[in-house]
Design an enzyme around this catalytic site. Sequence first.
Site, PDB file in Angstrom:
ATOM      1  N   MET A 121     -57.702-117.343  30.963  1.00 36.54           N
ATOM      2  CA  MET A 121     -58.456-117.995  29.885  1.00 36.54           C
ATOM      3  C   MET A 121     -58.607-117.073  28.677  1.00 36.54           C
ATOM      4  SD  MET A 121     -58.722-120.988  30.900  1.00 36.54           S
ATOM      5  CE  MET A 121     -59.574-121.533  29.442  1.00 36.54           C
ATOM      6  N   GLU A 122     -58.713-115.779  28.923  1.00 36.81           N
ATOM      7  CA  GLU A 122     -58.813-114.831  27.803  1.00 36.81           C
ATOM      8  C   GLU A 122     -57.510-114.796  27.004  1.00 36.81           C
ATOM      9  OE1 GLU A 122     -62.173-114.326  30.297  1.00 36.81           O
ATOM     10  OE2 GLU A 122     -60.050-114.465  30.827  1.00 36.81           O
TER      11      GLU A 122
ATOM     12  N   ASP B 230     -55.663-121.005   9.181  1.00 38.35           N
ATOM     13  CA  ASP B 230     -56.647-120.795   8.109  1.00 38.35           C
ATOM     14  C   ASP B 230     -56.043-120.012   6.945  1.00 38.35           C
ATOM     15  OD1 ASP B 230     -59.344-120.890   6.987  1.00 38.35           O
ATOM     16  OD2 ASP B 230     -59.388-118.732   7.404  1.00 38.35           O
TER      17      ASP B 230
ATOM     18  N   HIS C   4     -66.244-116.259  33.646  1.00 41.30           N
ATOM     19  CA  HIS C   4     -67.037-115.059  33.871  1.00 41.30           C
ATOM     20  C   HIS C   4     -66.882-114.119  32.678  1.00 41.30           C
ATOM     21  CE1 HIS C   4     -66.326-116.571  37.945  1.00 41.30           C
ATOM     22  NE2 HIS C   4     -67.454-115.975  38.266  1.00 41.30           N
TER      23      HIS C   4
END
Length: 159
Positions: free
Chosen positions: A114-115, A129, A78
């Site tokens: 999930m965040e 990176d 969501h």
Amino acid sequence: MSSGFTHLDSEGRARMVDVGAKDETERRAVARAVVRMDPETFGLLSRQALPKGDAFNTARLAGIQAAKKTADLIPLCHPLSLSYVDVRFAPDEEAATVAIEAEARLRGRTGVEMEAMTAASVAALALYDMLKAVQKDVVIERVRLVSKSGGKSGEFTAE
């Protein structure tokens, strides 16, 4: 066909769960990832001597941005109005690792696991990176939920 699975409809198709009837509660989740590198690379990171610049600030911002974009990345999540996201780093010189801890909070009807996981994962990717110019085989490992609170399922703390 759904066999009681919450994210499947009666015909077995993936669906987003309706959380409209759930109570709003304070929700918090913390996730962690570990980035492992060579001691020489760790030294450059610690001295802020990497060719790409400030790795920790870049990774922190990437993690925060990722938490806000989780619903765009994970199909059945969501979209949430996060009240707080933070990304913290715990460098370990002896192990040549950096533990990344991401925390997400809100008051809402669904959790923020999930965040937090997305923030930790993307912060680790951004750190990779920043490091890859000096070491290509940096390893991202042990991405996991550390704790969560709020909602019907209550408290969880990983062992």
